[in-house]
Design a protein around this motif. Structure first.
Motif, PDB file in Angstrom:
ATOM      1  N   ALA A  58       0.603  -1.439  -0.543  1.00 37.16           N
ATOM      2  CA  ALA A  58       0.126  -0.129  -0.226  1.00 37.16           C
ATOM      3  C   ALA A  58       0.665   1.235   0.136  1.00 37.16           C
ATOM      4  O   ALA A  58       0.864   1.586  -0.798  1.00 37.16           O
ATOM      5  N   ARG A  59       1.600   1.412   0.998  1.00 38.61           N
ATOM      6  CA  ARG A  59       3.268   2.705   0.957  1.00 38.61           C
ATOM      7  C   ARG A  59       4.188   2.380  -0.547  1.00 38.61           C
ATOM      8  O   ARG A  59       3.286   3.707  -0.235  1.00 38.61           O
ATOM      9  N   ILE A  60       3.868   1.801  -1.230  1.00 40.39           N
ATOM     10  CA  ILE A  60       4.507   2.511  -2.408  1.00 40.39           C
ATOM     11  C   ILE A  60       3.841   2.304  -3.019  1.00 40.39           C
ATOM     12  O   ILE A  60       3.736   3.317  -4.324  1.00 40.39           O
ATOM     13  N   THR A  61       2.487   1.425  -3.709  1.00 49.09           N
ATOM     14  CA  THR A  61       1.733   2.016  -4.685  1.00 49.09           C
ATOM     15  C   THR A  61       0.753   3.451  -4.632  1.00 49.09           C
ATOM     16  O   THR A  61       0.200   3.000  -5.269  1.00 49.09           O
ATOM     17  N   GLY A  62       0.231   3.192  -3.487  1.00 49.21           N
ATOM     18  CA  GLY A  62      -1.338   4.308  -3.173  1.00 49.21           C
ATOM     19  C   GLY A  62      -2.063   3.375  -3.222  1.00 49.21           C
ATOM     20  O   GLY A  62      -3.126   4.373  -3.100  1.00 49.21           O
ATOM     21  N   LYS A  63      -2.272   2.329  -3.460  1.00 51.97           N
ATOM     22  CA  LYS A  63      -3.270   1.819  -3.506  1.00 51.97           C
ATOM     23  C   LYS A  63      -3.450   1.215  -2.417  1.00 51.97           C
ATOM     24  O   LYS A  63      -2.675   0.577  -1.412  1.00 51.97           O
ATOM     25  N   VAL A  64      -5.424   0.226  -1.975  1.00 53.54           N
ATOM     26  CA  VAL A  64      -5.573   0.115  -0.275  1.00 53.54           C
ATOM     27  C   VAL A  64      -4.798  -1.380  -0.831  1.00 53.54           C
ATOM     28  O   VAL A  64      -4.753  -2.256  -1.357  1.00 53.54           O
ATOM     29  N   GLY A  65      -4.081  -2.011   0.699  1.00 54.81           N
ATOM     30  CA  GLY A  65      -3.530  -3.208   0.825  1.00 54.81           C
ATOM     31  C   GLY A  65      -4.043  -4.220   0.555  1.00 54.81           C
ATOM     32  O   GLY A  65      -5.279  -3.622   2.383  1.00 54.81           O
ATOM     33  N   VAL A  66      -4.556  -6.043   0.678  1.00 52.78           N
ATOM     34  CA  VAL A  66      -5.375  -6.146   1.365  1.00 52.78           C
ATOM     35  C   VAL A  66      -4.375  -7.848   1.695  1.00 52.78           C
ATOM     36  O   VAL A  66      -3.773  -8.114   1.082  1.00 52.78           O
ATOM     37  N   ALA A  67      -4.859  -8.237   3.105  1.00 42.73           N
ATOM     38  CA  ALA A  67      -4.682  -9.356   3.588  1.00 42.73           C
ATOM     39  C   ALA A  67      -5.756 -10.214   4.482  1.00 42.73           C
ATOM     40  O   ALA A  67      -7.140 -10.214   4.650  1.00 42.73           O
ATOM     41  N   VAL A  68      -5.595 -11.596   3.898  1.00 42.42           N
ATOM     42  CA  VAL A  68      -6.508 -12.322   4.772  1.00 42.42           C
ATOM     43  C   VAL A  68      -6.091 -13.457   5.545  1.00 42.42           C
ATOM     44  O   VAL A  68      -4.761 -14.060   4.967  1.00 42.42           O
ATOM     45  N   ALA A  69      -7.012 -13.909   5.846  1.00 42.21           N
ATOM     46  CA  ALA A  69      -6.962 -15.195   7.368  1.00 42.21           C
ATOM     47  C   ALA A  69      -7.691 -15.790   7.564  1.00 42.21           C
ATOM     48  O   ALA A  69      -9.263 -15.422   6.895  1.00 42.21           O
ATOM     49  N   THR A  70      -7.671 -17.189   8.006  1.00 43.36           N
ATOM     50  CA  THR A  70      -8.575 -17.467   8.541  1.00 43.36           C
ATOM     51  C   THR A  70      -8.631 -17.411  10.027  1.00 43.36           C
ATOM     52  O   THR A  70      -8.586 -16.408  10.304  1.00 43.36           O
ATOM     53  N   SER A  71     -10.756 -18.314  10.482  1.00 46.36           N
ATOM     54  CA  SER A  71     -10.338 -17.733  11.479  1.00 46.36           C
ATOM     55  C   SER A  71      -9.723 -17.758  12.657  1.00 46.36           C
ATOM     56  O   SER A  71      -8.730 -18.717  12.815  1.00 46.36           O
ATOM     57  N   GLY A  72     -10.428 -17.930  13.779  1.00 47.33           N
ATOM     58  CA  GLY A  72     -10.003 -18.394  15.098  1.00 47.33           C
ATOM     59  C   GLY A  72      -8.136 -17.683  15.270  1.00 47.33           C
ATOM     60  O   GLY A  72      -7.492 -16.496  15.142  1.00 47.33           O
ATOM     61  N   PRO A  73      -6.680 -18.842  14.881  1.00 51.35           N
ATOM     62  CA  PRO A  73      -5.020 -17.893  15.428  1.00 51.35           C
ATOM     63  C   PRO A  73      -4.614 -17.122  14.607  1.00 51.35           C
ATOM     64  O   PRO A  73      -4.307 -16.501  13.724  1.00 51.35           O
ATOM     65  N   GLY A  74      -5.512 -17.562  12.778  1.00 51.13           N
ATOM     66  CA  GLY A  74      -4.874 -16.736  11.753  1.00 51.13           C
ATOM     67  C   GLY A  74      -5.745 -15.527  11.839  1.00 51.13           C
ATOM     68  O   GLY A  74      -5.027 -14.052  11.667  1.00 51.13           O
ATOM     69  N   ALA A  75      -7.199 -15.123  12.608  1.00 47.30           N
ATOM     70  CA  ALA A  75      -7.167 -13.987  12.380  1.00 47.30           C
ATOM     71  C   ALA A  75      -6.105 -13.218  14.007  1.00 47.30           C
ATOM     72  O   ALA A  75      -6.008 -11.914  13.547  1.00 47.30           O
ATOM     73  N   THR A  76      -6.490 -14.059  15.128  1.00 42.10           N
ATOM     74  CA  THR A  76      -5.527 -13.044  16.178  1.00 42.10           C
ATOM     75  C   THR A  76      -3.804 -13.100  15.376  1.00 42.10           C
ATOM     76  O   THR A  76      -4.106 -12.188  16.112  1.00 42.10           O
ATOM     77  N   ASN A  77      -3.467 -13.657  14.703  1.00 39.98           N
ATOM     78  CA  ASN A  77      -2.147 -13.125  14.186  1.00 39.98           C
ATOM     79  C   ASN A  77      -2.404 -12.098  13.536  1.00 39.98           C
ATOM     80  O   ASN A  77      -1.395 -11.664  13.514  1.00 39.98           O
ATOM     81  N   LEU A  78      -3.553 -12.100  13.032  1.00 44.46           N
ATOM     82  CA  LEU A  78      -2.888 -10.553  11.990  1.00 44.46           C
ATOM     83  C   LEU A  78      -3.032  -9.131  12.930  1.00 44.46           C
ATOM     84  O   LEU A  78      -2.806  -7.931  12.306  1.00 44.46           O
ATOM     85  N   ILE A  79      -3.383  -9.653  14.380  1.00 43.77           N
ATOM     86  CA  ILE A  79      -3.705  -8.021  15.024  1.00 43.77           C
ATOM     87  C   ILE A  79      -2.596  -7.533  14.715  1.00 43.77           C
ATOM     88  O   ILE A  79      -2.570  -5.869  15.171  1.00 43.77           O
ATOM     89  N   THR A  80      -1.183  -8.118  15.483  1.00 44.69           N
ATOM     90  CA  THR A  80      -0.154  -7.090  16.095  1.00 44.69           C
ATOM     91  C   THR A  80       0.082  -6.451  13.899  1.00 44.69           C
ATOM     92  O   THR A  80       0.559  -5.251  14.069  1.00 44.69           O
ATOM     93  N   GLY A  81      -0.206  -6.763  12.827  1.00 47.40           N
ATOM     94  CA  GLY A  81       0.193  -6.043  11.896  1.00 47.40           C
ATOM     95  C   GLY A  81      -1.429  -4.792  11.479  1.00 47.40           C
ATOM     96  O   GLY A  81      -0.902  -4.091  11.134  1.00 47.40           O
ATOM     97  N   ILE A  82      -2.301  -5.121  12.029  1.00 46.00           N
ATOM     98  CA  ILE A  82      -3.227  -4.959  11.718  1.00 46.00           C
ATOM     99  C   ILE A  82      -3.043  -2.983  12.052  1.00 46.00           C
ATOM    100  O   ILE A  82      -3.259  -2.272  11.957  1.00 46.00           O
TER     101      ILE A  82
END
Length: 551
Positions: A58-82
């Motif tokens: 997103a920072r280099i293109t100026g577009k919205v970046g997209v991240a995808v994960a599954t439920s439970g630990p997949g989703a909670t692992n995303l939290i630090t990045g979010i």
């Protein structure tokens, strides 16, 4: 068409060409549907890194970046990045799978209330209850993420909703949210007030923040500075908005900033904070700014203006639009004496730095202390000058970040790092996101051996997709910045900071099939840097640094 098809088709409507993610049962319908499109999927090795990679993209293109994960630990692992993206205002849409909607709230396998968990660091979040709502939700999510003060938006989609059939797909052309109306154009009266006050000021200074990058306003800000010969400093997130060697640039401000930059801020009678939060890392005593000088705060987010310091002139608007208006106006002022004074500050600081270097050498001789390895500031200056003019330098967190901020020489390239959250391990996944977003740019990530080991698994992503990211690992075998803090504040009582010499980075590189080089002393630094940069392929450069080196 089912809900998963609707998500994928909506992403296509938004022009998404790449998503970073990690599948699981609760998000499998989505990953099955995406096979029907030309959207590229990058399989990240840990979900936190999906958000970091989407951030770099997103920072280099100026577009919205997209991240995808599954439920439970997949989703909670995303939290630090979010959270990292939220603190630095990076536009992301994060899509998570969720358990069957009829089972939500019953603590079934891999259920986590990700919407509730992320509430404090997303711009907005959705839990999809009806597949027919997906086109509207995706449209709104991209709009919210990419407008106003940018940031992450979360969409949680139960697996049964992904499978639910819908009769008609209607993608909205516009968004009309009653409670969300971001201001783009600055108020004409406030713009005129700023220019009037600048004509009265004797010692103005502009402080550029990350908002300048986010609005794509570097050119407009630089034109205004050159046209009116106004001095400028930068926050950490604003680095590279102004070339380092620009005659009116006086460096980064804050605890780890340039002394002449901080002195310029202290002595100014007018400060223009441009796309910066007036946060503690840059402005340690905001009350003093309020009391002693005219403060203009320009930001697209009205909630930031006045949060940490009350401005004399608040100006809400997109930085690029505001400076386009500034550049249409004539400013009748002469700041020659002020610039001469700041040049004197810069010369004094550089002379003092040279004196400290000589003193350090004398102390080393007197104490028989020999610093083994490479001098980090000299190495980073040499590295940044050897990189291509438009290259992207991604710094991790720790001593390497402080050395990078102080010694990176910006020309036409970009400097990126994790600012507000200070997330170790950010550099490698963000760099691969940058390189994916703009393959034409040379991309170099710089980290310590501590931060590297937090996300080193992404070397597999680099190798598998043949992403030619270059990685510098400053290896001092300790958590350098924590050790430095314990040195100054705990009388050298070092606790839980020794990393040891493991792992053998040459074997790590060999395991992933990545080119490896090593620099162990200053004498061989120049040739090592040249060899590191000469080939357009993924390369690890290990740089030996003495654990007693301070920043």
């Amino acid at each position: 068409m089912n809900g998963a098809d609707a998500i994928v088709k909506s992403l296509s409507q938004e022009g998404v060409s790449c998503v970073f993610g990690y599948p699981g049962v609760a998000i499998c319908p989505f990953f099955d549907s995406i096979l029907k499109t030309d959207i590229r999927t990058i399989l990240i090795r840990q979900e936190q890194c999906a958000a970091h990679a989407a951030s770099g993209y997103a920072r280099i293109t100026g577009k919205v970046g997209v991240a995808v994960a599954t439920s439970g630990p997949g989703a909670t692992n995303l939290i630090t990045g979010i959270a990292t993206a939220f603190m630095d205002s990076i536009p992301l849409v994060c899509i998570t799978g969720q358990v069957d909607s009829t089972m939500m709230g019953s603590d079934v396998f891999q259920e986590a209330d990700i919407s509730g968990a992320c509430e404090s660091f997303v711009k907005y979040s959705y839990i999809v209850r009806d597949a027919a709502e997906i086109p509207r939700i995706i449209k709104e999510a991209f709009y919210i993420a990419g407008t106003g003060r940018k940031g992450p938006v979360l969409i949680d989609v139960p697996v049964d909703i992904q499978r639910q059939q819908i009769r008609h797909f209607n993608y909205p052309e516009t968004v009309n949210l009653r409670t969300y109306k971001p201001t783009v154009n600055g108020h004409a009266v406030q713009i005129k007030k700023v220019m009037t006050q600048l004509e009265r000021a004797k010692r103005p200074i502009i402080c550029v923040g990350g908002g300048v990058h986010l609005s794509g306003a570097s050119g407009e800000v630089l034109s205004f500075i050159d046209k009116n010969e106004i001095p400028v400093v930068s926050t950490m997130m604003g680095l590279s908005a102004i070339p380092t060697e620009h005659p009116l640039f006086y460096g980064m401000v804050g605890n780890n900033g340039k002394p002449y930059g901080n002195r310029a801020m202290n002595d100014a009678d007018m400060v223009l904070m441009v796309g910066a939060r007036v946060a503690d890392r840059s402005i340690t005593q905001p009350d003093l700014i309020e009391e002693s000088k005219v403060l203009v705060h320009i930001d697209v987010d009205p909630a930031e203006i006045g949060k940490n310091a009350g401005p004399t002139i608040p100006l809400v608007g997109d930085i690029r639009h505001v400076f386009e208006e500034f550049n249409k106006m004539e400013l009748h002022a002469d700041y020659t004496d002020w610039v001469d004074r700041l040049d004197g500050y810069k010369d004094d600081a550089r002379n003092a730095k040279r004196h400290r270097m000589y003193q350090r050498e004398d102390d080393m001789r007197a104490n028989r202390k020999v610093f083994n390895g490479v001098n980090p500031p000299e190495f980073i200056r040499s590295l940044s000058l050897a990189m291509k003019e438009d290259a992207v330098y991604v710094a991790d967190v720790g001593q390497n970040q402080m050395w990078s901020c102080s010694n990176y020489i910006a020309r036409k390239g970009r400097f990126m790092t994790s600012g507000g959250m200070g997330t170790m391990g950010y550099a490698l996944p963000a760099a691969l996101g940058v390189k994916t977003g703009d393959p034409s740019r040379q991309v170099v990530a710089v980290c310590g051996d501590g931060g590297f080991q937090m996300t080193m698994q992404e070397l597999a992503t680099v190798a598998h997709y043949k992403i030619p990211v270059k990685l510098v690992i400053l290896k001092n075998t300790v958590l350098g910045l924590v050790r430095q803090y314990q040195h100054y504040n705990y009388e050298d009582r070092y606790s839980a900071i020794d990393l040891g010499s493991e792992p053998d980075l040459s074997l790590i590189a060999q395991a992933y099939g990545i080119r490896y080089l090593k620099i162990e002393d200053n004498e061989h630094a120049a040739e090592g840097i040249a060899a590191f940069l000469e080939k357009d392929e993924a390369t690890i450069l290990e740089v030996t640094v003495d654990r007693d080196e301070l920043c």
